[in-house]
Enzyme design. Structure first.
Site: not given
Lengths: 508, 508
Positions: B265-266
């Protein structure tokens, strides 16, 4: 505005500058320890913008006006307030006296000089670096005439690091050291006995080294709640505030002593920072005094304590348990003798306690002669090599291992080197005073009781900030001024015994 | 001053602000990832001083004058210059329209609100937090009337995160989602088949997890030369510049899926930042568009790619070799089914792809009703719990697991939540467009060929900066506007198959 309001206004301005310096310092730490390589260009722009703002605040006319109005009244203030006013005044004058053109020229040369030096050292081409030194000499002389017009140019540069100490004083002390240490090193070099240092080389797992460094740093007083220990190319002590002190070391699997003593050295610096005057952390009065006094704190722990027989005795068990393969059949005394081995070498940062001052003296003499036009830049390699032979008996095979080894001149840091040895002398004098005040310091170290020693340093030095000059401070603590003889006596006694020079040798 | 000189002067001012924001961002990262606990107080002062200086620069009259003179001419500029001028104008107006008193009151409440919320959540006492929400509502309504007097107060707050999107539009989309997803979740909850997720719990060594996260992050395109991956309490993407992008995740030995997907996600956020318009990194034109578009990039990689069958197939070997004990007798398909298990729960940040939108819709409806005075702050726990039952079929046993779970309201971030689900919709639409443009995207993922996908995102989204509105951007890329039906179709197809809702089930 009333005097109290004026002073409060000064405090706010100074605290704001301190906050921004804390930010700058964190950015500097980040750059050395964390920043990804690809960010270098962006970071230099960020740093430049921040530096510009700090410079703007430090030279703002409103600060000057505030100081002007407080100047007349500062004799009536209490010691802390007086110190803040005088220190701020000094800093303001120093910065506003330098024309912007010169500030920019120095910054530009510093940046270019660094790159040029890295290449010159890699390629062993002194000629390509020589123009940088020449330009710095010109700019630094001009800087000196603006900053401290009443001083000799080299003294002005020295003053930046060792305020209040002149090159004349340093010369006297350094001559004493040379006279005593050169023959001492000679007699060691010619001696039959040499300690066994072979077991200090080998394989030492880095995670074990890091664990050991943390344990010992914490034992001697580093507060990990108010600091960190990390890894960088060159060990340093940074951080943004006494509650945020960051030290670094570096590890190689082949040698644990270098990293361990680097960690102890940086812990010494860190204890100074963590111990600064409570309640005044963002004001000049709490700042560290000079480079020499700062270095006295790192060397106090690294050498006076860390390289002592009692320290080696206390940590022998932990160290030999950490690296059992390397310490088979070794004793605390083999460790003590090995870490104190005197081996004249080419590189200052690798030098032992006894030969280190001669590396510094060589650089001091060269810097002084350069500023006094007694030698030319082009003669530096020859002068360097001659002095290496006459002081340490070795001749550099090339300039990369000689005159090009240090980064200081590439950044224009003339006058910095003497602080290393002044620090060693202060450390010696402080240790003797601590011994006197604390009673049997050696049995405390043997027992691993470092807290009283740290508290003594906190009280006598760290928390005193800039309330006294170095001269006043050393006199208050030791009862005498800076005295090179103390270092000579200490080294003669220690190395005399280590190398059995007086027939008092101990068994290996 | 000529128009070119004026524009150049604007660029310099904006770059200076960007440099300082880069410094601030590094300080923020440091605070979360590196700073020793004891430095909190000193750091908050440093940050406050820096924030003051940034605010001063962003609202400086000379910037306003420069923009005023450029305003008349901005129709003639090229698209990039026009965007820089308009974005700078918008930002300047937004900041100068808010009275200093209100800025300070919001900052003070934000700080107090955070502390109050932490305590209230710990002690499960909504009543002690309610006054903070009430005060924020008052201040945020006042803020809205200053910032965007032509908008409804909640729309103004929404605009801060999702510029150009109104709560009326969001309501329509969210109603569609509710209508479709509540029955879908119901039928899954009532279904006999539930995937085996038990093997995703167990013991997973943290160093192995960290290695896995780095490999996958690098595979999908994170450039470690221009970024870092570290650990923090809450995963985030920060850093100071497109060449210095820093992502974090967190690890627990009991679960590797959470940290792995947090890292993916990051990484999605990071690829957006690393891919920003080259040559304009310190100017508004290159900045990310909205929170929703940013979230579309993280969800694109986390969900559309990372939770796909083909991604699980590609990484099954690596994952099962990394954790051999846990993956005995498992297949790529068991992994795919397990990571996509739908389990309605109390906590938004732990929610799966299918139930997540309902957590967001609940919050959006509550925020909107609060701003429109349709519900009172004191009724929040009851309203929250009712909605949880009707949307997800579960009732929070206490407010800490209900209305007190998120930090957003404690910082006054009303209007933020919708971005999560708008991002999920954009991600879905972008994935379909990529599939169309790139041909067989699934076989690329199966083969671990992520570069064409990353480049497509770089070209279509990341490097477009703020040249287009989100509406224009999504239209240009996908041929249609924001369309909630695309998320519904995707979820119905995926979960229909996963849970065999249409008789098309696959074998476990």
């Amino acid at each position: 505005m009333s005097k109290n309001n004026l002073y409060q206004s000064l405090v706010e301005k100074l605290e704001e500058i301190s906050h921004l310096n804390g930010v700058m310092s964190t950015m500097g730490w980040d750059q050395e320890v964390m920043m990804p390589a690809g960010a270098a260009q962006a970071r230099s722009k960020q740093i430049a913008t921040l530096a510009g703002i700090i410079h703007e605040r430090m030279t703002h006319p409103s600060l000057g006006e505030c100081l002007e109005m407080l100047q007349e009244k500062c004799n009536q203030e209490n010691a802390i307030e007086r110190c803040n006013i005088l220190e701020a005044r000094r800093q303001y004058d120093l910065m506003t006296r330098i024309p912007k053109r010169l500030v920019q020229a120095l910054a530009e040369l510093g940046s270019r000089g660094q790159t040029t030096w890295v290449q010159a050292r890699r390629d062993n081409t002194f000629d390509s670096f020589a123009p940088v030194i020449q330009e710095f000499l010109t700019l630094k002389k001009e800087w000196a005439s603006c900053a401290f017009p009443e001083m000799q140019p080299y003294d002005a540069n020295l003053d930046l690091f060792e305020r209040g100490t002149t090159s004349a004083e340093v010369s006297v002390i350094f001559d004493q050291l040379k006279t005593a240490l050169i023959p001492l090193i000679d007699s060691i070099r010619g001696h039959d006995y040499q300690p066994d240092t072979s077991f200090l080389k080998g394989y030492f797992a880095i995670d074990k080294q890091a664990e050991l460094a943390r344990i010992i740093s914490k034992d001697i007083g580093f507060d990990f709640q108010k600091g960190r220990m990390d890894v960088s190319v060159h060990p340093f002590c940074g951080g943004s505030h006494p509650t945020d002190v960051r030290i670094t070391t570096r590890y190689t699997e082949l040698d644990f002593i270098e990293s361990l003593y680097a960690a102890i050295h940086e812990t010494g610096h860190a204890l100074y920072e963590q111990g600064r005057m409570p309640g005044y952390e963002d004001l000049p009065v709490s700042e560290s005094l000079t480079m020499g006094i700062h270095e006295s704190q790192s060397l106090f722990w690294e050498r006076m304590i860390g390289q002592s027989r009692v320290f080696c005795a206390h940590y022998f068990e932990l160290i030999s348990k950490t690296f059992p393969d390397n310490f088979q059949n070794k004793t605390a005394d083999s460790l003590y003798q090995a870490v104190n081995a005197c081996q004249p070498g080419l590189i200052r940062v690798e030098a032992d306690e006894l030969t280190y001052p001669l590396h510094v003296i060589l650089r001091f003499e060269i810097e002084k002669d350069l500023f006094e036009d007694k030698i030319a830049v082009e003669d530096l390699p020859a002068v360097w090599n001659e002095k290496m032979v006459s002081y340490l008996g070795i001749s550099p095979p090339n300039d990369s291992l000689g005159v090009l080894q240090d980064s200081h001149w590439s950044a224009g840091a003339f006058g910095y080197f003497p602080s290393y040895t002044l620090g060693a002398i202060y450390a010696c004098q402080f240790y003797a005073a601590a011994q006197k005040d604390l009673g049997d310091i050696e049995s405390k170290i043997t027992a691993g009781e470092f807290a009283p020693i740290k508290h003594w340093l906190n009280e006598k030095i760290h928390s005193q900030g800039r309330l006294y000059t170095p001269r006043e401070l050393v006199l208050r603590i030791t009862g005498e001024p800076l005295n090179g003889m103390r270092l000579i006596e200490y080294l003669e006694a220690k190395y005399g015994e280590l190398y059995r020079l007086n027939g008092k040798g101990i068994s290996a």
